[in-house]
Write a protein that holds these residues in place. Structure first.
Motif, PDB file in Angstrom:
ATOM      1  N   HIS A 237       5.971   9.729 -14.683  1.00  0.00           N
ATOM      2  CA  HIS A 237       5.351   9.603 -13.285  1.00  0.00           C
ATOM      3  C   HIS A 237       3.854   9.546 -13.678  1.00  0.00           C
ATOM      4  CE1 HIS A 237       3.895  10.484  -9.381  1.00  0.00           C
ATOM      5  NE2 HIS A 237       2.983  11.518  -9.886  1.00  0.00           N
ATOM      6  N   LEU A 238       3.362  10.051 -14.751  1.00  0.00           N
ATOM      7  CA  LEU A 238       1.855  10.030 -15.059  1.00  0.00           C
ATOM      8  C   LEU A 238       1.673   8.537 -15.780  1.00  0.00           C
ATOM      9  CD1 LEU A 238       1.319  13.201 -16.999  1.00  0.00           C
ATOM     10  CD2 LEU A 238       0.939  12.730 -14.701  1.00  0.00           C
ATOM     11  N   ASP A 239       2.715   7.923 -16.486  1.00  0.00           N
ATOM     12  CA  ASP A 239       2.589   6.513 -16.967  1.00  0.00           C
ATOM     13  C   ASP A 239       2.617   5.576 -15.980  1.00  0.00           C
ATOM     14  OD1 ASP A 239       2.669   7.330 -19.575  1.00  0.00           O
ATOM     15  OD2 ASP A 239       4.721   7.118 -19.868  1.00  0.00           O
ATOM     16  N   ARG A 240       3.442   5.828 -14.738  1.00  0.00           N
ATOM     17  CA  ARG A 240       3.220   4.953 -13.582  1.00  0.00           C
ATOM     18  C   ARG A 240       2.119   4.951 -12.852  1.00  0.00           C
ATOM     19  NH1 ARG A 240       8.751   6.929 -12.940  1.00  0.00           N
ATOM     20  NH2 ARG A 240       7.922   8.361 -11.364  1.00  0.00           N
ATOM     21  N   GLN A 241       1.386   6.084 -12.698  1.00  0.00           N
ATOM     22  CA  GLN A 241       0.153   6.333 -12.074  1.00  0.00           C
ATOM     23  C   GLN A 241      -0.936   5.630 -12.813  1.00  0.00           C
ATOM     24  OE1 GLN A 241      -0.479  10.757 -11.847  1.00  0.00           O
ATOM     25  NE2 GLN A 241      -0.084  10.486  -9.726  1.00  0.00           N
ATOM     26  N   ALA A 242      -0.827   5.686 -14.386  1.00  0.00           N
ATOM     27  CA  ALA A 242      -1.861   5.141 -15.050  1.00  0.00           C
ATOM     28  C   ALA A 242      -1.811   3.697 -14.950  1.00  0.00           C
ATOM     29  CB  ALA A 242      -1.739   5.537 -16.528  1.00  0.00           C
ATOM     30  N   SER A 243      -0.599   3.134 -14.961  1.00  0.00           N
ATOM     31  CA  SER A 243      -0.314   1.579 -14.879  1.00  0.00           C
ATOM     32  C   SER A 243      -0.734   1.243 -13.365  1.00  0.00           C
ATOM     33  CB  SER A 243       0.983   1.132 -15.317  1.00  0.00           C
ATOM     34  OG  SER A 243       2.220   1.886 -14.325  1.00  0.00           O
ATOM     35  N   SER A 244      -0.340   2.097 -12.383  1.00  0.00           N
ATOM     36  CA  SER A 244      -0.585   1.746 -10.960  1.00  0.00           C
ATOM     37  C   SER A 244      -2.112   1.483 -10.821  1.00  0.00           C
ATOM     38  CB  SER A 244       0.361   2.244 -10.286  1.00  0.00           C
ATOM     39  OG  SER A 244       1.616   2.268 -10.610  1.00  0.00           O
TER      40      SER A 244
ATOM     41  N   GLN B 139       0.867  -1.116  -0.029  1.00  0.00           N
ATOM     42  CA  GLN B 139       0.197  -0.205   0.126  1.00  0.00           C
ATOM     43  C   GLN B 139       0.879   1.385  -0.042  1.00  0.00           C
ATOM     44  OE1 GLN B 139      -2.525  -0.792   3.344  1.00  0.00           O
ATOM     45  NE2 GLN B 139      -4.429  -0.775   1.921  1.00  0.00           N
ATOM     46  N   ASN B 140       1.916   1.116   0.709  1.00  0.00           N
ATOM     47  CA  ASN B 140       2.660   2.479   0.711  1.00  0.00           C
ATOM     48  C   ASN B 140       3.618   2.690  -0.522  1.00  0.00           C
ATOM     49  OD1 ASN B 140       2.327   3.001   3.698  1.00  0.00           O
ATOM     50  ND2 ASN B 140       3.918   1.520   4.411  1.00  0.00           N
ATOM     51  N   ALA B 141       3.939   1.595  -1.262  1.00  0.00           N
ATOM     52  CA  ALA B 141       4.252   1.637  -2.598  1.00  0.00           C
ATOM     53  C   ALA B 141       3.541   2.163  -3.536  1.00  0.00           C
ATOM     54  CB  ALA B 141       5.050   0.267  -2.848  1.00  0.00           C
ATOM     55  N   LEU B 142       2.241   1.825  -3.421  1.00  0.00           N
ATOM     56  CA  LEU B 142       1.223   2.223  -4.529  1.00  0.00           C
ATOM     57  C   LEU B 142       1.009   3.828  -4.007  1.00  0.00           C
ATOM     58  CD1 LEU B 142      -1.405  -0.735  -4.710  1.00  0.00           C
ATOM     59  CD2 LEU B 142       0.014   0.475  -6.514  1.00  0.00           C
ATOM     60  N   ALA B 143       0.958   3.975  -2.735  1.00  0.00           N
ATOM     61  CA  ALA B 143       0.540   5.274  -2.526  1.00  0.00           C
ATOM     62  C   ALA B 143       1.752   6.540  -2.952  1.00  0.00           C
ATOM     63  CB  ALA B 143       0.680   5.610  -0.918  1.00  0.00           C
ATOM     64  N   SER B 144       3.136   5.891  -2.815  1.00  0.00           N
ATOM     65  CA  SER B 144       4.296   6.803  -3.462  1.00  0.00           C
ATOM     66  C   SER B 144       4.181   6.707  -5.011  1.00  0.00           C
ATOM     67  CB  SER B 144       5.334   5.970  -3.234  1.00  0.00           C
ATOM     68  OG  SER B 144       6.547   6.666  -3.740  1.00  0.00           O
ATOM     69  N   LEU B 145       3.481   5.611  -5.743  1.00  0.00           N
ATOM     70  CA  LEU B 145       3.501   5.797  -7.156  1.00  0.00           C
ATOM     71  C   LEU B 145       2.262   6.705  -7.433  1.00  0.00           C
ATOM     72  CD1 LEU B 145       3.909   2.025  -8.101  1.00  0.00           C
ATOM     73  CD2 LEU B 145       5.484   3.806  -8.426  1.00  0.00           C
ATOM     74  N   LEU B 146       1.180   6.723  -6.624  1.00  0.00           N
ATOM     75  CA  LEU B 146       0.121   7.630  -7.023  1.00  0.00           C
ATOM     76  C   LEU B 146       0.098   8.814  -6.635  1.00  0.00           C
ATOM     77  CD1 LEU B 146      -2.771   4.845  -6.400  1.00  0.00           C
ATOM     78  CD2 LEU B 146      -1.971   5.628  -8.688  1.00  0.00           C
TER      79      LEU B 146
END
Length: 259
Positions: free
Chosen positions: A167-174, A83-90
C-alpha cells in the motif's frame, strides 16, 4: 509727347489676359463637377458600417472543448473515475479489509484442513494405540492446535506487513500521478480561458472597428478630395510683356554696321 518719346526711345507693352482655354473634355468636366458635388455632401458625414459579423466567434469544436474542460474541472466522466481510483490508492491502509481477505484465503482453509485432515489423523493414531482418551492424545491435539495458532499468527503478521508495504509503495508511485491530475484541470482551464479571452477580444475589436468606420474622419470618400480639389478645368491664357524699339535704337544699330 508720349508718342514722340516712344518713337525715339521705344515702348513696352504690359502683360495681357486673353481668356481661358479648357483643359478637360466636356465629359471630364461634367464628371469633375459631379465628384466635387458628391464630396461636398460627404464632408463631416459618417458612413454606415457593415451590419453583420466580422469575427468568427466560437467554433463548434472549440465549444466542445470548453464543455470537456468544464467536465474535467467538475470531476466528471473518465477524469472523475481516475480521481476516484487515485483517491483509493492514496487512502489510508485498510487493515480490516486485509484481515478479512486473509481470513477468507488463509485462516479458514487452514482451520478447515486441520479439522478435516490433521485432527482425525491424531485421533486415529491414539485410538489405534488404545489411548484415544488419554492425556497424551489431549496433549497432541493441544500441541497441534497451538502449532496451528502460531502458523496463523505468523501468516497474519506476514500478510499484514506485506499488504501495508504494498500500500505504501502504491501511494508513493501514485503521488506524482495525483499531482499531475490536480494540475491538469488548472492547465486546461487556463488554456481554455486564454482562448475564450482571445475570442472575446476579437468580438470587442469588431465593435470598435464598426464604430471607427462610422466616424466622419474615416469617411472613405475623403481619399478623393485631392483628385477633386487639385484638378483644374481650365487654364488662363496670358500674353507676356513686349518691347518695341525706337528710332534711335534702330539708327544706332545701323551706324554700328559701318564702324
Amino acid at each position: 509727347m508720349g508718342d514722340f518719346g516712344d518713337f525715339l526711345f521705344g515702348s513696352t507693352d504690359d502683360a495681357k489676359y486673353l481668356g481661358n482655354v479648357d483643359t478637360l473634355l466636356p465629359i471630364q468636366k461634367s464628371n469633375l463637377i459631379n465628384l466635387n458635388q458628391l464630396l461636398a455632401g460627404q464632408l463631416g458625414q459618417g458612413v454606415e458600417s457593415y451590419g453583420g459579423h466580422i469575427s468568427a466567434g466560437v467554433s463548434p469544436l472549440q465549444q466542445q472543448g470548453f464543455d470537456l474542460v468544464n467536465q474535467l474541472i467538475q470531476g466528471e466522466g473518465a477524469y472523475g473515475q481516475g480521481q476516484n481510483a487515485l483517491a483509493s490508492l492514496l487512502g489510508d491502509f485498510d487493515e480490516i479489509g486485509v484481515r478479512e481477505a486473509w481470513e477468507a484465503s488463509v485462516k479458514d482453509p487452514m482451520i478447515q484442513n486441520w479439522q478435516d485432515e490433521i485432527l482425525p489423523e491424531i485421533q486415529e493414531h491414539y485410538i489405534a494405540a488404545n489411548a484415544g482418551s488419554s492425556g497424551a492424545a489431549t496433549r497432541a491435539i493441544t500441541g497441534s492446535g497451538q502449532d496451528l495458532a502460531a502458523d496463523l499468527a505468523s501468516s497474519l503478521s506476514a500478510s499484514m506487513y506485506s499488504a501495508e508495504q504494498s500500500h505504501l509503495d502504491r501511494q508513493a508511485s501514485s503521488l506524482p500521478l495525483a499531482l499531475d491530475y490536480a494540475q491538469a484541470p488548472i492547465d486546461l482551464a487556463m488554456t481554455a480561458g486564454r482562448t475564450q479571452r482571445d475570442i472575446s477580444e476579437e468580438q470587442l475589436l469588431e465593435e470598435y472597428r464598426k464604430w471607427a468606420y462610422e466616424q466622419p474622419y474615416n469617411n472613405p470618400w475623403l481619399s478623393y478630395l485631392n483628385l477633386g480639389l487639385n484638378t483644374s478645368a481650365f487654364e488662363p491664357i496670358v500674353q507676356g510683356t513686349s518691347y518695341q524699339p525706337g528710332a534711335l535704337n534702330s539708327l544706332t544699330n545701323l551706324i554700328s554696321l559701318f564702324t
